[in-house]
Scaffold this active site. Structure first.
Site, PDB file in Angstrom:
ATOM      1  N   SER A 258      30.791 -46.350 -18.447  1.00 34.10           N
ATOM      2  CA  SER A 258      30.922 -44.947 -18.849  1.00 34.10           C
ATOM      3  C   SER A 258      30.213 -44.697 -20.173  1.00 34.10           C
ATOM      4  O   SER A 258      29.983 -45.619 -20.958  1.00 34.10           O
ATOM      5  CB  SER A 258      32.398 -44.590 -19.004  1.00 34.10           C
ATOM      6  OG  SER A 258      32.936 -45.302 -20.104  1.00 34.10           O
ATOM      7  N   LYS A 259      29.898 -43.445 -20.383  1.00 30.45           N
ATOM      8  CA  LYS A 259      29.248 -43.064 -21.628  1.00 30.45           C
ATOM      9  C   LYS A 259      30.190 -43.322 -22.800  1.00 30.45           C
ATOM     10  O   LYS A 259      29.775 -43.724 -23.882  1.00 30.45           O
ATOM     11  CB  LYS A 259      28.856 -41.591 -21.569  1.00 30.45           C
ATOM     12  CG  LYS A 259      28.302 -41.086 -22.883  1.00 30.45           C
ATOM     13  CD  LYS A 259      27.426 -39.893 -22.706  1.00 30.45           C
ATOM     14  CE  LYS A 259      26.823 -39.388 -23.998  1.00 30.45           C
ATOM     15  NZ  LYS A 259      27.623 -39.515 -25.198  1.00 30.45           N
ATOM     16  N   ARG A 260      31.468 -43.081 -22.537  1.00 30.91           N
ATOM     17  CA  ARG A 260      32.460 -43.279 -23.601  1.00 30.91           C
ATOM     18  C   ARG A 260      32.461 -44.732 -24.077  1.00 30.91           C
ATOM     19  O   ARG A 260      32.449 -45.009 -25.269  1.00 30.91           O
ATOM     20  CB  ARG A 260      33.845 -42.879 -23.078  1.00 30.91           C
ATOM     21  CG  ARG A 260      34.890 -42.775 -24.159  1.00 30.91           C
ATOM     22  CD  ARG A 260      35.893 -41.670 -23.884  1.00 30.91           C
ATOM     23  NE  ARG A 260      36.247 -41.573 -22.470  1.00 30.91           N
ATOM     24  CZ  ARG A 260      37.260 -42.229 -21.904  1.00 30.91           C
ATOM     25  NH1 ARG A 260      38.002 -43.041 -22.608  1.00 30.91           N
ATOM     26  NH2 ARG A 260      37.533 -42.055 -20.622  1.00 30.91           N
TER      27      ARG A 260
END
Ligand code: GLU
Length: 490
Positions: A258-260
């Site tokens: 994920s980008k997070r």
């Protein structure tokens, strides 16, 4: 002739997963001497994000995996943007309705929401399907007159008529035969109220009309496969082959990349910068290395992991695509970059990445090639060039504390004085011989000479090969730096 397509929705930047899909399609096409198509699936107007189509084109260009047919280049099967193909979908949806494979449905959002809540209260998930469609407002339940009137209002969708109790059989190159009972499916909407097709419908129609032979896409689309199979069957078309690529997992192996997680742990998830997020390009990755790593997310390359694009085109093998999730590993991605950088010649580095060497060139002029030769093997990322060039450009700003500690026992003024004499009276290239001799004569370890000189010149005990570095910066600079260490550390 194999024809494959990458079919992104322009809803944001290209994620690592999207780039991997594009790359596998590209490799598959090249391997089979086929055609690689980019089709922009932009029928969901609400999710469309300004700039993302351009971003996709730019990213593929940077990675050197450009399509043969796309919205810009065109091709024999265009338009390649779904929003420009509405008339085509309108024609094909009629065909399905006329053949009794699809039907109009007039239920309002409120009615459907109510049915959903009721179903959830009773037994779980709501499905609009063969078992309950007779309870709703659609062209199967209403009279022709009522339908005609409702159709004039334009407030309708078209649904696929999925028969009950059918075994839907499709096949996937990675997973083999996939069987699903049609009772698990629902009468999917094919055409929305705004007259735009849904993903499923447009995707199948276009894959057929664009003569796609193999659909290569992410595993998240596997649940859609039975619906697509039913659509092919409804039209009486032969379905293409399918290959669903494994999920890309976080470095921890828990959950999707994920980008997070990228933001938190300092690695990009996009090839190039998007708004304030930097991409692999800005981080200092070179495209050939980036795609070589991306290729390893689901494709086991075997012993030889460092491959050029050309080599990947030749060796791409569908049978070596794995089923299980592929764990993303940023350290590995950097290692692959380092290996690729090392294979570039100095001339190639200068030619392709001249902007990284501007300051160095100003500082060392005609010695640029020699300087790059020295720092090249120390680079993991292009962005390391700045740090590695420093010792050629500036005197050390200050000395690294740990390195000073390590030379604390050395008599810097004595070794420094010997070195100063040696540098003045010898060619820099012969300094090693001088140090050897002086070390024996004065009973001081050779290491002491090397360490003092290195700390004086670089500011720490790391850095490129020392003697060649001195020959690039010259005697004056070397002596000046040595003087300073002697005066500060004696
Ligand atoms: N438009 C879909 C996406 O955004 C394409 C899926 C497919 O390749 O069928 O990924």
């Amino acid at each position: 002739m194999e024809r494959v397509r990458f079919a992104p929705s322009p809803t944001g930047p290209l994620h690592i997963g999207g780039l991997r899909t594009a790359l596998f399609n590209y490799l598959y096409a090249r391997k089979h001497k086929g055609v690689f198509i980019l089709r922009v699936e932009d029928t969901d107007q609400n999710r469309k994000v300004e700039g993302s189509e351009d971003y996709i084109h730019e990213s593929l260009k940077w990675c050197n995996i450009q399509p043969d047919e796309d919205p810009i280049r065109g091709g024999a099967y265009g338009p390649y943007r779904q929003s420009e193909r509405r008339e085509i979908y309108a024609q094909y949806i009629k065909e399905l309705i006329n053949n009794g494979k699809a039907y109009y449905a007039f239920d309002s959002n409120e009615e459907l929401a109510f049915a959903r809540t009721e179903a959830e209260k009773a037994k779980g998930a709501f499905k609009y399907n063969a078992y309950n469609r007779s309870e709703f407002k659609n062209s199967l339940t209403l009279s022709d007159e009522a339908c005609t009137k409702l159709l004039q209002d334009g407030n309708y969708v078209v649904r696929l008529k999925v028969d009950a109790d059918q075994e839907v059989v499709s096949s996937d190159l990675v997973r083999g035969i996939v069987r699903v009972n049609s009772n698990e499916l629902e009468d999917k909407i094919l055409m929305k109220k705004d007259g735009m097709p849904t993903y499923h419908f447009a995707n199948v129609v276009d894959d057929h009309l664009m003569k796609i032979t193999t659909v290569i896409r992410g595993e998240e689309w596997l649940p859609s496969l039975p619906i697509h199979q039913l659509l092919y069957d409804a039209f009486g078309w032969e379905a293409p082959q399918f290959m669903h690529l494994p999920l890309i997992l976080n470095p921890s192996g828990k959950g999707k990349l994920s980008k997070r997680d990228g933001d938190k742990n300092g690695y990009p998830v996009f090839p190039m910068s998007w708004n304030e997020s930097s991409g692999y390009k800005e981080k200092g990755f070179i495209p050939e290395a980036h795609i070589n790593y991306i290729a390893q997310l689901g494709w086991s390359l075997g012993e030889k992991e460092i491959l050029s694009l050309k080599e990947m085109e030749e060796t791409f093998d569908v049978n070596a695509v794995q089923k299980g999730g592929a764990r993303f590993d940023y350290e590995k991605a950097k290692w692959v970059n380092q290996q690729h950088l090392a294979t570039l010649s100095v001339e190639e580095l200068i030619k392709n990445y001249s902007s990284y060497f501007e300051e160095l060139k100003m500082a060392v002029g005609g010695q640029l090639n020699a300087a790059i030769e020295l720092i090249k093997e120390r680079l993991v990322l292009l962005s390391d060039i700045e740090k590695e060039s420093k010792c050629f450009i500036n005197d050390p700003a200050d000395y690294d504390a740990k390195s000073l500690k390590r030379i604390a026992k050395i008599d810097v003024s004595k070794v420094g004085a010997l070195l100063t004499e040696g540098i003045k009276n010898n060619e820099l290239g012969e300094l090693k011989d001088f140090m050897q001799k002086s070390s024996e004569e004065n009973d001081i370890g050779l290491g002491a000479f090397m360490q003092v000189l290195r700390v004086a010149v670089v500011g720490s005990l790391s850095g490129p090969n020392l003697i060649p570095l001195l020959t690039v910066i010259g005697k004056d600079v070397t002596l000046r730096r040595l003087d300073r260490l002697i005066s500060e550390q004696s």
